[in-house]
Design a protein around this motif. Structure first.
Motif, mmCIF file in Angstrom:
data_model
loop_
_atom_site.group_PDB
_atom_site.id
_atom_site.type_symbol
_atom_site.label_atom_id
_atom_site.label_comp_id
_atom_site.label_asym_id
_atom_site.label_seq_id
_atom_site.Cartn_x
_atom_site.Cartn_y
_atom_site.Cartn_z
ATOM 1 N N MET A 1 27.747 60.668 29.674
ATOM 2 C CA MET A 1 28.235 59.532 30.456
ATOM 3 C C MET A 1 27.431 59.417 31.750
ATOM 4 S SD MET A 1 32.132 58.776 31.769
ATOM 5 C CE MET A 1 32.751 58.807 30.082
ATOM 6 N N ARG A 2 26.912 58.216 32.028
ATOM 7 C CA ARG A 2 26.096 58.020 33.218
ATOM 8 C C ARG A 2 26.937 58.133 34.494
ATOM 9 N NH1 ARG A 2 21.279 55.018 33.362
ATOM 10 N NH2 ARG A 2 22.118 53.640 34.981
ATOM 11 N N PRO A 3 26.329 58.607 35.577
ATOM 12 C CA PRO A 3 27.039 58.597 36.859
ATOM 13 C C PRO A 3 27.478 57.172 37.195
ATOM 14 C CG PRO A 3 24.983 59.827 37.015
ATOM 15 C CD PRO A 3 24.960 59.138 35.690
ATOM 16 N N THR A 4 28.669 57.043 37.759
ATOM 17 C CA THR A 4 29.219 55.714 38.029
ATOM 18 C C THR A 4 29.690 55.608 39.468
ATOM 19 O OG1 THR A 4 29.924 55.475 35.728
ATOM 20 C CG2 THR A 4 30.938 54.006 37.341
ATOM 21 N N ILE A 5 29.292 54.520 40.105
ATOM 22 C CA ILE A 5 29.679 54.225 41.480
ATOM 23 C C ILE A 5 30.705 53.096 41.448
ATOM 24 C CG2 ILE A 5 28.864 53.392 43.719
ATOM 25 C CD1 ILE A 5 26.025 54.475 42.691
ATOM 26 N N PHE A 6 31.882 53.346 42.003
ATOM 27 C CA PHE A 6 32.944 52.346 42.070
ATOM 28 C C PHE A 6 32.970 51.743 43.475
ATOM 29 C CE2 PHE A 6 34.279 55.568 39.010
ATOM 30 C CZ PHE A 6 34.595 54.798 37.898
ATOM 31 N N LEU A 7 32.898 50.417 43.558
ATOM 32 C CA LEU A 7 32.941 49.724 44.846
ATOM 33 C C LEU A 7 34.116 48.749 44.847
ATOM 34 C CD1 LEU A 7 29.135 48.967 45.356
ATOM 35 C CD2 LEU A 7 30.480 50.775 46.449
ATOM 36 N N PHE A 8 35.160 49.102 45.568
ATOM 37 C CA PHE A 8 36.374 48.294 45.621
ATOM 38 C C PHE A 8 36.377 47.375 46.841
ATOM 39 C CE2 PHE A 8 37.838 51.480 42.684
ATOM 40 C CZ PHE A 8 38.873 50.897 41.966
ATOM 41 N N ASP A 9 36.688 46.114 46.599
ATOM 42 C CA ASP A 9 37.015 45.185 47.674
ATOM 43 C C ASP A 9 38.401 45.550 48.210
ATOM 44 O OD1 ASP A 9 36.895 42.687 49.222
ATOM 45 O OD2 ASP A 9 38.390 41.966 47.793
ATOM 46 N N ILE A 10 38.768 45.009 49.366
ATOM 47 C CA ILE A 10 40.068 45.334 49.966
ATOM 48 C C ILE A 10 41.052 44.168 49.854
ATOM 49 C CG2 ILE A 10 41.281 45.950 52.098
ATOM 50 C CD1 ILE A 10 38.801 47.497 52.964
ATOM 51 N N ASP A 11 40.821 43.113 50.643
ATOM 52 C CA ASP A 11 41.789 42.015 50.734
ATOM 53 C C ASP A 11 41.884 41.245 49.422
ATOM 54 O OD1 ASP A 11 42.547 42.006 53.687
ATOM 55 O OD2 ASP A 11 40.363 41.973 53.801
ATOM 56 N N GLY A 12 43.099 41.149 48.907
ATOM 57 C CA GLY A 12 43.317 40.434 47.662
ATOM 58 C C GLY A 12 43.082 41.281 46.434
ATOM 59 N N THR A 13 42.431 42.427 46.601
ATOM 60 C CA THR A 13 42.140 43.326 45.480
ATOM 61 C C THR A 13 43.033 44.555 45.536
ATOM 62 O OG1 THR A 13 39.832 42.594 45.414
ATOM 63 C CG2 THR A 13 40.351 44.684 44.330
ATOM 64 N N LEU A 14 42.960 45.280 46.639
ATOM 65 C CA LEU A 14 43.819 46.450 46.824
ATOM 66 C C LEU A 14 45.132 46.069 47.494
ATOM 67 C CD1 LEU A 14 41.195 49.044 48.150
ATOM 68 C CD2 LEU A 14 42.055 48.807 45.810
ATOM 69 N N ILE A 15 45.034 45.247 48.526
ATOM 70 C CA ILE A 15 46.204 44.882 49.325
ATOM 71 C C ILE A 15 46.167 43.396 49.654
ATOM 72 C CG2 ILE A 15 46.337 47.175 50.388
ATOM 73 C CD1 ILE A 15 45.100 45.930 52.924
ATOM 74 N N THR A 16 47.308 42.900 50.094
ATOM 75 C CA THR A 16 47.367 41.559 50.671
ATOM 76 C C THR A 16 48.117 41.648 51.990
ATOM 77 O OG1 THR A 16 47.185 40.240 48.650
ATOM 78 C CG2 THR A 16 48.415 39.271 50.463
ATOM 79 N N ILE A 17 47.523 41.088 53.013
ATOM 80 C CA ILE A 17 48.131 41.004 54.337
ATOM 81 C C ILE A 17 48.301 39.525 54.648
ATOM 82 C CG2 ILE A 17 47.828 41.510 56.790
ATOM 83 C CD1 ILE A 17 46.095 43.884 55.957
#
Length: 229
Positions: free
Chosen positions: A1-17
């Protein structure tokens, strides 16, 4: 399995303020320029980087801009945001986020990071109430550049260094909620998970080119993709 880099957005993706970011931005401009709080009326922040938002606001007020002024207003915004969030309890963690982050963290040869238009200080202020910021070991941030693809590219390069690999040896998976996330992710050759937990519907995310589109991160297929399936 190739090394994998995860890039998460914040607003609207993880949380909503609710409106804390907009309120803090308007207050920064009001304090500096004496504006009445209407600089960003009918102006969507969705998918934009904080640096681009600040520049657009300055140009609206003065008709021109310079980097030192952008830096000053970004700093003022970050200070106002922290104070605003202390008073604003209307924010929530989206369904499936905790499980998604845990899967990404446990992925062999995986690196969990942020790919966000937020300033680093703003990202910390928004994620700290949920105990999430320290889980991300690196990232690309909106204080560094106005272009989202560049932010993601720099985040991916940092993730690769953390894994001790060349960027070309790694897969990159961008997780976001706006067409700008989708387009920027594809621009750097990344795969994209798009979630309709922000202001855009699934059909709009697909029109932007997203293949993997879900109602939220709690979908079982999201877990399968994060696992490497």
């Amino acid at each position: 399995m190739r090394p994998t880099i995860f890039l998460f957005d914040i607003d609207g993706t993880l949380i909503t303020i609710t409106r804390a970011g907009r309120v803090a931005m308007e207050r920064a401009f009001a304090e500096f320029f004496g504006t009445s709080g209407e600089v960003f009326a009918e102006f969507s922040f969705a998918g934009m980087t904080d640096r681009a938002i600040v520049r657009a606001g300055i140009e609206r007020v003065t008709g021109s801009c310079n980097e030192s002024l952008v830096d000053r207003l970004m700093n003022d915004y970050a200070k106002n945001l922290a104070a605003t969030l202390e008073r604003d309890n209307e924010y929530r963690l989206h369904r499936g986020v905790s499980d998604a982050l845990e899967i990404a963290e446990r992925r062999p040869n995986g690196a969990l990071g942020l790919g966000t238009g937020n300033l680093r200080l703003a990202a910390k202020a928004k994620l700290d109430p949920f105990g999430l910021f320290e889980r991300f070991r690196f990232g690309g941030f909106g204080c560094e550049h106005e272009d989202r693809a560049t932010i993601l590219r720099w985040g991916a390069e940092r993730g690769a260094r953390l894994l001790g690999r060349a960027r070309e040896e790694c897969d990159v998976l961008v997780i976001g909620d706006t067409p700008k996330d989708v387009i920027a992710g594809h621009a750097i050759g990344a795969s994209v998970i798009a979630v309709a937990t922000g202001p855009y519907r699934a059909i709009e995310l697909r029109r932007a080119g997203a293949v993997h589109v879900f109602d939220d991160l709690g979908d079982p297929e999201v877990r399968e993709i994060l696992h490497g399936g």
